[in-house]
Design a protein around this motif. Structure first.
Motif, short mmCIF file in Angstrom:
data_model
loop_
_atom_site.label_atom_id
_atom_site.label_comp_id
_atom_site.label_asym_id
_atom_site.label_seq_id
_atom_site.Cartn_x
_atom_site.Cartn_y
_atom_site.Cartn_z
N GLN A 276 -50.48 -104.18 27.59
CA GLN A 276 -51.82 -103.57 27.64
C GLN A 276 -51.81 -102.36 28.58
O GLN A 276 -52.39 -101.31 28.26
N MET A 277 -51.14 -102.49 29.72
CA MET A 277 -51.07 -101.38 30.67
C MET A 277 -50.33 -100.20 30.05
O MET A 277 -50.74 -99.04 30.20
N HIS A 278 -49.26 -100.49 29.32
CA HIS A 278 -48.51 -99.44 28.63
C HIS A 278 -49.40 -98.73 27.60
O HIS A 278 -49.42 -97.50 27.53
N GLN A 279 -50.16 -99.54 26.84
CA GLN A 279 -51.08 -98.96 25.85
C GLN A 279 -52.14 -98.09 26.54
O GLN A 279 -52.45 -96.99 26.06
N GLU A 280 -52.66 -98.57 27.66
CA GLU A 280 -53.68 -97.80 28.37
C GLU A 280 -53.10 -96.51 28.93
O GLU A 280 -53.77 -95.46 28.90
N ARG A 281 -51.85 -96.55 29.40
CA ARG A 281 -51.19 -95.32 29.85
C ARG A 281 -51.04 -94.33 28.70
O ARG A 281 -51.28 -93.13 28.87
N GLN A 282 -50.63 -94.84 27.55
CA GLN A 282 -50.49 -93.98 26.38
C GLN A 282 -51.84 -93.40 25.97
O GLN A 282 -51.93 -92.22 25.63
N ALA B 105 -54.40 -92.90 27.94
CA ALA B 105 -54.78 -91.92 28.96
C ALA B 105 -54.01 -90.61 28.76
O ALA B 105 -54.59 -89.52 28.88
N GLN B 106 -52.73 -90.73 28.43
CA GLN B 106 -51.92 -89.52 28.17
C GLN B 106 -52.47 -88.77 26.95
O GLN B 106 -52.61 -87.54 26.99
N ALA B 107 -52.82 -89.50 25.91
CA ALA B 107 -53.39 -88.87 24.71
C ALA B 107 -54.72 -88.20 25.05
O ALA B 107 -55.01 -87.09 24.58
N ALA B 108 -55.54 -88.86 25.88
CA ALA B 108 -56.83 -88.29 26.28
C ALA B 108 -56.61 -87.01 27.10
O ALA B 108 -57.33 -86.02 26.91
N ARG B 109 -55.60 -87.03 28.00
CA ARG B 109 -55.29 -85.81 28.78
C ARG B 109 -54.86 -84.68 27.85
O ARG B 109 -55.26 -83.53 28.02
N MET B 110 -54.06 -85.01 26.86
CA MET B 110 -53.60 -83.98 25.92
C MET B 110 -54.78 -83.43 25.12
O MET B 110 -54.89 -82.21 24.93
N ARG B 111 -55.68 -84.32 24.66
CA ARG B 111 -56.87 -83.85 23.93
C ARG B 111 -57.73 -82.97 24.83
O ARG B 111 -58.26 -81.94 24.40
N CYS B 112 -57.85 -83.36 26.09
CA CYS B 112 -58.62 -82.57 27.05
C CYS B 112 -57.99 -81.18 27.23
O CYS B 112 -58.70 -80.17 27.27
N GLN B 113 -56.67 -81.13 27.32
CA GLN B 113 -55.98 -79.84 27.46
C GLN B 113 -56.21 -78.98 26.22
O GLN B 113 -56.43 -77.77 26.33
N VAL B 114 -56.19 -79.60 25.03
CA VAL B 114 -56.44 -78.85 23.79
C VAL B 114 -57.86 -78.30 23.80
O VAL B 114 -58.08 -77.12 23.47
N VAL B 115 -58.83 -79.14 24.19
CA VAL B 115 -60.23 -78.70 24.23
C VAL B 115 -60.40 -77.59 25.26
O VAL B 115 -61.10 -76.59 25.00
N GLU B 116 -59.75 -77.73 26.42
CA GLU B 116 -59.85 -76.68 27.44
C GLU B 116 -59.24 -75.37 26.91
O GLU B 116 -59.81 -74.29 27.12
N GLN B 117 -58.11 -75.46 26.22
CA GLN B 117 -57.48 -74.27 25.65
C GLN B 117 -58.40 -73.64 24.60
O GLN B 117 -58.59 -72.42 24.58
#
Length: 113
Positions: free
Chosen positions: A73-79, A81-93
């Motif tokens: 579950q922790m691994h899934q949550e890390r993944q 969170a990483q996907a959310a950070r990447m989406r955030c970076q795309v939206v910021e770009q």
């Protein structure tokens, strides 16, 4: 006569010996029973210990399963969170690009006016 006294004494000793032998046999039997009871109690304690060990092994297995599930579950949550950070970076770009495009459009519009 003295031989009668000796016979009586021998008979008394013989009775006393028989009584002592009977007491010894009784004590031996009590000792055997106590030994059997001790062995039975020791086996019962060993069985309880075996049961406790098996219960502890089951609990440990359940805990290991829970830890594995939590790690997954922790691994899934890390993944996630990483996907959310990447989406955030795309939206910021995209926002930077949109802002730049808007500024260019505003510049062109002011030149055209």
């Amino acid at each position: 006569p003295s031989w009668v006294d000796a016979r009586a004494s021998t008979a008394q000793v013989s009775v006393a010996d028989k009584e002592a032998v009977e007491r010894l046999k009784s004590l031996e039997r009590h000792l055997e029973l106590a030994g059997e009871a001790f062995s039975m109690e020791r086996r019962a304690v060993a069985a309880q210990d075996d049961t406790r060990v098996k219960e502890a092994e089951l609990v440990a297995g359940l805990l290991r399963t829970q830890v594995t599930a939590l790690n997954f579950q922790m691994h899934q949550e890390r993944q996630d969170a990483q996907a959310a950070r990447m989406r955030c970076q795309v939206v910021e770009q995209e926002a930077r690009e949109l802002r730049a495009s808007t500024e260019r459009d505003a510049g062109e519009l002011s030149r055209l006016q």
